[in-house]
Design a protein around this motif. Structure first.
Motif, PDB file in Angstrom:
ATOM      1  N   GLY A   1     -29.122   7.438 -68.365  1.00 29.25           N
ATOM      2  CA  GLY A   1     -29.505   6.523 -67.293  1.00 29.25           C
ATOM      3  C   GLY A   1     -28.991   7.024 -65.956  1.00 29.25           C
ATOM      4  O   GLY A   1     -29.023   8.219 -65.672  1.00 29.25           O
ATOM      5  N   GLY A   2     -28.485   6.086 -65.150  1.00 27.38           N
ATOM      6  CA  GLY A   2     -28.019   6.431 -63.804  1.00 27.38           C
ATOM      7  C   GLY A   2     -26.888   7.430 -63.817  1.00 27.38           C
ATOM      8  O   GLY A   2     -26.859   8.380 -63.025  1.00 27.38           O
ATOM      9  N   ILE A   3     -25.934   7.241 -64.702  1.00 27.06           N
ATOM     10  CA  ILE A   3     -24.809   8.169 -64.779  1.00 27.06           C
ATOM     11  C   ILE A   3     -25.225   9.471 -65.467  1.00 27.06           C
ATOM     12  O   ILE A   3     -25.060  10.559 -64.915  1.00 27.06           O
ATOM     13  N   GLY A   4     -25.778   9.369 -66.664  1.00 26.30           N
ATOM     14  CA  GLY A   4     -26.067  10.567 -67.453  1.00 26.30           C
ATOM     15  C   GLY A   4     -27.019  11.532 -66.758  1.00 26.30           C
ATOM     16  O   GLY A   4     -26.778  12.745 -66.732  1.00 26.30           O
TER      17      GLY A   4
END
Lengths: 72, 211
Positions: free
Chosen positions: B32-35
């Motif tokens: 998602g946003g982090i990965g």
């Protein structure tokens, strides 16, 4: 008669004073932490939740409490 | 012949350090946003070997912070991110797992990873990564607290021990009142990725990079 004495431990890098009969579970209760959102490292070992009440803290122990909040 | 790797070797790194990080195995749990933004920073920095896990597909609502594009909508995130990353470095070696990680299957993944980046959304899965891999020698970089628009200087790296780090403000949970936005999410992801460079750099014991 077992008298309570103070010991020095480190919690998240901060010096802290606790009693010599305190368990990891006692610390979690003292700080009013939500057990389902934290992971505990005791002297660099991950301690599973079922063992929190079995481990009595000793002088110079290092406790790290990792608090997770949602989002990623 | 000019390639992404040859430019990195010529311009940014000593050859032996580049070869070192090209063989470091990076696991990323959640895309998602982090990965997606951790992977972007690491691929651009020269890391080549990845094992990535996500069960989800790209949705419109992801585009405010995740690395995907309009034409990725509907694709599995692990497929979409691989295609995007290959446009930066076609030589990357990515093991994709289009699965939902759980306590029943976690033992099948990241067995030879040197770094594990925890990039999940939900608290129970974040915890599972540290609880499962925490007593190994793997470097584990966790994310906690990057929602909202305020207190941007509170996003920080906290070193738990020599191989465990948590990045974020450890307070700002994503919920209906506090949504995730690109600046704080990318700040968190960038700091997470920076740890892989810092630790590998220290292990390699370089004092100066050749520019």
């Amino acid at each position: 008669m077992n008298e309570k004495i103070h010991i020095n431990i480190t919690i998240n890098g901060q010096a802290s004073n606790v009693f010599n009969d305190n368990t990891i579970a006692d610390i979690i209760n003292t700080y009013n932490l939500q057990p389902d959102s934290i992971v505990i490292e005791h002297n660099q070992q991950i301690i599973q939740k079922e063992n929190w009440s079995k481990i009595v803290l000793a002088n110079n122990d290092k406790l790290e409490i990792v608090r997770f909040v949602g989002g990623g | 012949m000019v390639s992404f790797n040859s430019i990195l070797a010529d311009k940014y790194y000593k050859q032996n350090y580049l070869e070192y990080i090209q063989n470091i195995k990076i696991g990323i749990a959640g895309m998602g946003g982090i990965g997606s933004n951790v992977m972007n920073a690491l691929v651009r920095s020269g890391f080549c070997k990845f094992e990535i896990i996500d069960y989800d597909i790209v949705e419109y609502s992801n585009l405010n912070r995740q690395l995907y594009f309009l034409d990725d909508i509907g694709k599995y995130k692990v497929d979409a991110i691989f295609d995007i990353m290959k446009k930066i470095n076609p030589m990357i070696d990515v093991i994709k797992h289009n699965v939902m990680l759980s306590s029943n299957n976690i033992q099948n993944y990241f067995s030879d990873a040197d770094f594990i980046f925890e990039a999940f959304d939900k608290v129970e899965y974040k915890k599972m990564i540290l609880e499962h891999f925490g007593n190994t020698t793997k470097n584990i970089i966790l994310s906690s607290g990057m929602a909202g628009l305020l207190n941007n200087n509170e996003i920080k790296i906290r070193k738990i021990n020599s191989c465990h780090y948590v990045v974020g403000d450890e307070i700002s949970a994503v919920n209906h009142e506090n949504m995730p936005y690109a600046p704080r999410v990318l700040a968190c992801a960038s700091l997470m990725a920076s740890i892989a460079l810092e630790l590998t750099y220290k292990v390699f014991n370089l004092t100066n990079m050749d520019f």
